[in-house]
Design a protein around this motif. Structure first.
Motif, PDB file in Angstrom:
ATOM      1  N   SER A  89      29.672  45.410  42.500  1.00 32.17           N
ATOM      2  CA  SER A  89      29.612  46.616  43.325  1.00 32.17           C
ATOM      3  C   SER A  89      30.776  47.564  43.065  1.00 32.17           C
ATOM      4  CB  SER A  89      29.575  46.236  44.812  1.00 32.17           C
ATOM      5  OG  SER A  89      30.802  45.649  45.209  1.00 32.17           O
ATOM      6  N   ARG A  90      31.818  47.087  42.354  1.00 34.45           N
ATOM      7  CA  ARG A  90      33.016  47.908  42.190  1.00 34.45           C
ATOM      8  C   ARG A  90      33.335  48.237  40.731  1.00 34.45           C
ATOM      9  NH1 ARG A  90      37.706  45.436  43.830  1.00 34.45           N
ATOM     10  NH2 ARG A  90      36.752  43.399  43.580  1.00 34.45           N
ATOM     11  N   ILE A  91      32.395  48.018  39.838  1.00 32.83           N
ATOM     12  CA  ILE A  91      32.674  48.370  38.451  1.00 32.83           C
ATOM     13  C   ILE A  91      31.858  49.589  38.032  1.00 32.83           C
ATOM     14  CG2 ILE A  91      33.276  46.010  37.801  1.00 32.83           C
ATOM     15  CD1 ILE A  91      30.597  45.821  36.348  1.00 32.83           C
ATOM     16  N   THR A  92      32.467  50.386  37.159  1.00 33.15           N
ATOM     17  CA  THR A  92      31.765  51.462  36.478  1.00 33.15           C
ATOM     18  C   THR A  92      31.477  50.974  35.067  1.00 33.15           C
ATOM     19  OG1 THR A  92      32.929  53.161  37.757  1.00 33.15           O
ATOM     20  CG2 THR A  92      31.917  53.843  35.671  1.00 33.15           C
ATOM     21  N   VAL A  93      30.198  50.954  34.706  1.00 29.41           N
ATOM     22  CA  VAL A  93      29.804  50.378  33.417  1.00 29.41           C
ATOM     23  C   VAL A  93      30.455  51.139  32.269  1.00 29.41           C
ATOM     24  CG1 VAL A  93      27.859  49.884  31.892  1.00 29.41           C
ATOM     25  CG2 VAL A  93      27.619  49.543  34.357  1.00 29.41           C
ATOM     26  N   ASP A  94      31.070  50.392  31.361  1.00 26.22           N
ATOM     27  CA  ASP A  94      31.678  50.935  30.151  1.00 26.22           C
ATOM     28  C   ASP A  94      31.497  49.889  29.059  1.00 26.22           C
ATOM     29  OD1 ASP A  94      33.199  51.927  28.085  1.00 26.22           O
ATOM     30  OD2 ASP A  94      35.102  51.928  29.157  1.00 26.22           O
ATOM     31  N   ALA A  95      30.616  50.163  28.110  1.00 23.80           N
ATOM     32  CA  ALA A  95      30.231  49.166  27.114  1.00 23.80           C
ATOM     33  C   ALA A  95      31.409  48.658  26.296  1.00 23.80           C
ATOM     34  CB  ALA A  95      29.158  49.740  26.193  1.00 23.80           C
ATOM     35  N   ASP A  96      32.469  49.448  26.165  1.00 29.36           N
ATOM     36  CA  ASP A  96      33.601  49.070  25.311  1.00 29.36           C
ATOM     37  C   ASP A  96      34.706  48.327  26.062  1.00 29.36           C
ATOM     38  OD1 ASP A  96      32.488  50.281  23.007  1.00 29.36           O
ATOM     39  OD2 ASP A  96      33.208  52.252  23.670  1.00 29.36           O
ATOM     40  N   SER A  97      34.603  48.231  27.372  1.00 31.46           N
ATOM     41  CA  SER A  97      35.690  47.652  28.172  1.00 31.46           C
ATOM     42  C   SER A  97      35.293  46.294  28.732  1.00 31.46           C
ATOM     43  CB  SER A  97      36.070  48.592  29.317  1.00 31.46           C
ATOM     44  OG  SER A  97      36.636  49.788  28.822  1.00 31.46           O
ATOM     45  N   ALA A  98      35.826  45.235  28.118  1.00 31.85           N
ATOM     46  CA  ALA A  98      35.566  43.877  28.593  1.00 31.85           C
ATOM     47  C   ALA A  98      36.443  43.577  29.804  1.00 31.85           C
ATOM     48  CB  ALA A  98      35.841  42.870  27.481  1.00 31.85           C
ATOM     49  N   LEU A  99      35.909  42.756  30.708  1.00 31.51           N
ATOM     50  CA  LEU A  99      36.611  42.392  31.938  1.00 31.51           C
ATOM     51  C   LEU A  99      37.140  40.966  31.840  1.00 31.51           C
ATOM     52  CD1 LEU A  99      33.997  43.905  34.386  1.00 31.51           C
ATOM     53  CD2 LEU A  99      36.346  44.721  34.127  1.00 31.51           C
ATOM     54  N   PHE A 100      38.381  40.779  32.249  1.00 31.49           N
ATOM     55  CA  PHE A 100      39.032  39.474  32.202  1.00 31.49           C
ATOM     56  C   PHE A 100      39.626  39.178  33.578  1.00 31.49           C
ATOM     57  CE2 PHE A 100      39.040  41.249  28.016  1.00 31.49           C
ATOM     58  CZ  PHE A 100      38.885  40.189  27.126  1.00 31.49           C
ATOM     59  N   VAL A 101      39.570  37.904  33.956  1.00 35.76           N
ATOM     60  CA  VAL A 101      40.097  37.515  35.263  1.00 35.76           C
ATOM     61  C   VAL A 101      41.329  36.632  35.077  1.00 35.76           C
ATOM     62  CG1 VAL A 101      38.585  35.483  35.426  1.00 35.76           C
ATOM     63  CG2 VAL A 101      39.531  36.483  37.505  1.00 35.76           C
ATOM     64  N   ARG A 102      42.318  36.834  35.918  1.00 33.41           N
ATOM     65  CA  ARG A 102      43.475  35.961  35.942  1.00 33.41           C
ATOM     66  C   ARG A 102      43.110  34.744  36.784  1.00 33.41           C
ATOM     67  NH1 ARG A 102      49.611  38.007  37.427  1.00 33.41           N
ATOM     68  NH2 ARG A 102      50.641  35.957  37.360  1.00 33.41           N
ATOM     69  N   PRO A 103      43.284  33.542  36.275  1.00 34.06           N
ATOM     70  CA  PRO A 103      42.815  32.341  36.983  1.00 34.06           C
ATOM     71  C   PRO A 103      43.354  32.233  38.403  1.00 34.06           C
ATOM     72  CG  PRO A 103      43.397  31.798  34.735  1.00 34.06           C
ATOM     73  CD  PRO A 103      43.828  33.218  34.947  1.00 34.06           C
ATOM     74  N   HIS A 108      35.091  35.726  47.295  1.00 31.72           N
ATOM     75  CA  HIS A 108      33.631  35.590  47.384  1.00 31.72           C
ATOM     76  C   HIS A 108      32.919  36.742  46.669  1.00 31.72           C
ATOM     77  CE1 HIS A 108      29.901  34.104  49.002  1.00 31.72           C
ATOM     78  NE2 HIS A 108      29.650  35.231  49.640  1.00 31.72           N
ATOM     79  N   LEU A 109      31.978  36.384  45.779  1.00 29.09           N
ATOM     80  CA  LEU A 109      31.150  37.300  44.982  1.00 29.09           C
ATOM     81  C   LEU A 109      31.945  38.056  43.912  1.00 29.09           C
ATOM     82  CD1 LEU A 109      28.571  38.770  47.527  1.00 29.09           C
ATOM     83  CD2 LEU A 109      28.429  36.693  46.139  1.00 29.09           C
ATOM     84  N   GLN A 110      33.192  37.694  43.727  1.00 29.07           N
ATOM     85  CA  GLN A 110      33.957  38.270  42.618  1.00 29.07           C
ATOM     86  C   GLN A 110      33.781  37.413  41.365  1.00 29.07           C
ATOM     87  OE1 GLN A 110      37.990  38.768  44.070  1.00 29.07           O
ATOM     88  NE2 GLN A 110      37.457  40.627  45.208  1.00 29.07           N
ATOM     89  N   PHE A 111      34.071  38.010  40.196  1.00 27.85           N
ATOM     90  CA  PHE A 111      33.859  37.338  38.931  1.00 27.85           C
ATOM     91  C   PHE A 111      34.844  36.177  38.758  1.00 27.85           C
ATOM     92  CE2 PHE A 111      32.551  41.785  37.291  1.00 27.85           C
ATOM     93  CZ  PHE A 111      31.312  41.658  37.898  1.00 27.85           C
ATOM     94  N   CYS A 112      34.443  35.174  37.963  1.00 23.62           N
ATOM     95  CA  CYS A 112      35.255  33.986  37.756  1.00 23.62           C
ATOM     96  C   CYS A 112      34.866  33.350  36.430  1.00 23.62           C
ATOM     97  CB  CYS A 112      35.029  32.988  38.898  1.00 23.62           C
ATOM     98  SG  CYS A 112      33.282  32.532  39.120  1.00 23.62           S
ATOM     99  N   ARG A 113      35.623  32.334  36.037  1.00 22.56           N
ATOM    100  CA  ARG A 113      35.270  31.521  34.875  1.00 22.56           C
ATOM    101  C   ARG A 113      35.217  30.039  35.209  1.00 22.56           C
ATOM    102  NH1 ARG A 113      35.478  33.075  29.486  1.00 22.56           N
ATOM    103  NH2 ARG A 113      34.862  30.893  29.157  1.00 22.56           N
ATOM    104  N   HIS A 114      35.981  29.628  36.208  1.00 19.01           N
ATOM    105  CA  HIS A 114      36.044  28.213  36.571  1.00 19.01           C
ATOM    106  C   HIS A 114      36.000  28.077  38.091  1.00 19.01           C
ATOM    107  CE1 HIS A 114      37.001  27.279  32.423  1.00 19.01           C
ATOM    108  NE2 HIS A 114      37.982  28.156  32.464  1.00 19.01           N
ATOM    109  N   ASP A 115      35.579  26.901  38.562  1.00 16.16           N
ATOM    110  CA  ASP A 115      35.512  26.657  39.999  1.00 16.16           C
ATOM    111  C   ASP A 115      36.852  26.917  40.676  1.00 16.16           C
ATOM    112  OD1 ASP A 115      32.872  25.950  39.724  1.00 16.16           O
ATOM    113  OD2 ASP A 115      33.213  23.786  39.901  1.00 16.16           O
ATOM    114  N   SER A 116      37.933  26.557  40.004  1.00 19.47           N
ATOM    115  CA  SER A 116      39.257  26.697  40.595  1.00 19.47           C
ATOM    116  C   SER A 116      39.675  28.158  40.781  1.00 19.47           C
ATOM    117  CB  SER A 116      40.296  25.985  39.722  1.00 19.47           C
ATOM    118  OG  SER A 116      40.289  26.507  38.404  1.00 19.47           O
ATOM    119  N   ASP A 117      38.938  29.080  40.176  1.00 13.89           N
ATOM    120  CA  ASP A 117      39.248  30.501  40.367  1.00 13.89           C
ATOM    121  C   ASP A 117      38.890  30.973  41.770  1.00 13.89           C
ATOM    122  OD1 ASP A 117      40.108  30.704  37.744  1.00 13.89           O
ATOM    123  OD2 ASP A 117      38.166  31.376  36.992  1.00 13.89           O
TER     124      ASP A 117
END
Length: 325
Positions: A89-103, A108-117
């Motif tokens: 709900s809070r991103i503006t699509v940009d095909a060239d900009s990859a999103l990364f999360v700090r562990p 809730h409902l935010q992006f993640c890579r692992h359960d511990s995130d």
């Protein structure tokens, strides 16, 4: 000091490399979802920077304790450090900009890579399902559209019984959240009873694709007593098809025809309504997707034709099948 001259100060590139070396591998920034984009300037920890790589951008994020995620534009080198973790709900699509999360920073409902995130104390049951923090073991295209606000007609991570998978999610006839379960192109081709169950399951944008082995689980993932089926045929730029409602106790794996028909079918395009009738489908057996006419000229929604081969009329170049639970 050598020859009366002070040592030159380290370059910014060397400083970034030094920062990277100080970050333990378990704390590195992890790329999250397939939907690339950026967040609003109000989320920035510092003004946008330009760096040579996503690793360098990650190093800068770890240099700021308030940084929880980043986006990196591989074309321009734009590095954006954010104070929170993105969600759809809070991103503006940009095909060239990859999103990364700090562990360890995802709510809730935010992006993640692992359960511990997933750290939201109000959602203690959250785990990283489909690369989103949720307590729902199965995340379908309908969930992505209605609960998470993901735009449709694209490939996304989802989850089926806690196992991360990929879906192609579609919008059609004003309805969002259709999950593609099969796509056939150019007739029977190399399809068989075996590979029709699973083919290119990690590439749902592939011209030849099937995840029918998961279709029944998908149809049962919702809370309603019914699910929907969408069938589309494309020839050139012309698209036609129909969709209808099926009771959840009816299986998508069929082996026999039934004389009982479904009548709640909406016709899309130029298909003759008298020849587009969905049958009630028995729960036993295993077969796959096809539209074949009986002797009365009515079309049954089944999976394999009587010769054990998938059917696609030579006049149609693509057939796609979707479910929405």
């Amino acid at each position: 000091m050598a020859g009366g001259r002070a040592c030159d100060p380290p370059s910014p590139r060397l400083l970034l490399l030094s920062l990277l070396l100080l970050i333990p591998p378990s704390r590195a920034c992890m790329e999250t979802v397939l939907q690339n984009g950026t967040m609003a300037d109000a989320e920035l920890v510092v003004p946008q920077l330009t760096v040579p790589s996503s690793c360098a951008c990650c190093a800068l994020c770890h240099h700021h304790d308030t940084c929880s995620s980043i986006s990196f534009n591989a074309v321009s080198g734009a590095c954006r450090l954010y104070s929170s973790v993105p969600d759809f709900s809070r991103i503006t699509v940009d095909a060239d900009s990859a999103l990364f999360v700090r562990p360890g920073r995802s709510n809730h409902l935010q992006f993640c890579r692992h359960d511990s995130d997933c750290v939201d104390p109000a959602a203690a049951g959250d785990r990283c399902h489909g690369r989103v923090c949720t307590d729902d073991l199965t995340v379908t295209c309908r969930d992505l559209a209605e609960t998470m606000g993901a735009p449709m007609n694209d490939v996304y991570y989802g989850s089926l019984d806690g196992v991360t998978t990929k879906y192609y999610c579609a919008s059609h006839s004003g309805i969002d959240g259709w999950t593609l379960i099969s796509r056939m192109t150019g007739g029977k081709g190399s399809w068989s009873r075996t590979n029709m169950m699973e083919q290119n399951v990690d590439s749902p944008d592939n011209p030849t694709y099937s995840q029918l082995s998961r279709a029944n689980d998908l149809s049962l993932a919702g809370v309603d007593t019914t699910f929907q089926i969408l069938v589309l045929f494309t020839k050139g730029t012309d698209q036609q098809g129909f969709y209808g409602t099926v009771p959840v106790q009816q299986s998508l794996e069929v082996s026999a025809y039934s004389p009982d028909y479904m009548t709640s079918v909406t016709i899309i395009g130029s298909i003759n309504p008298t020849k587009a009738v969905l049958p009630w489908m028995p729960s036993a057996g295993s077969a796959l997707l096809s539209l074949i006419p009986d002797q009365g000229g009515k079309y049954f929604f089944t999976v394999l034709n009587i010769y054990g081969q998938p059917y696609l009329d030579a006049g149609k170049t693509t057939a796609e099948y979707f479910v929405r639970e």
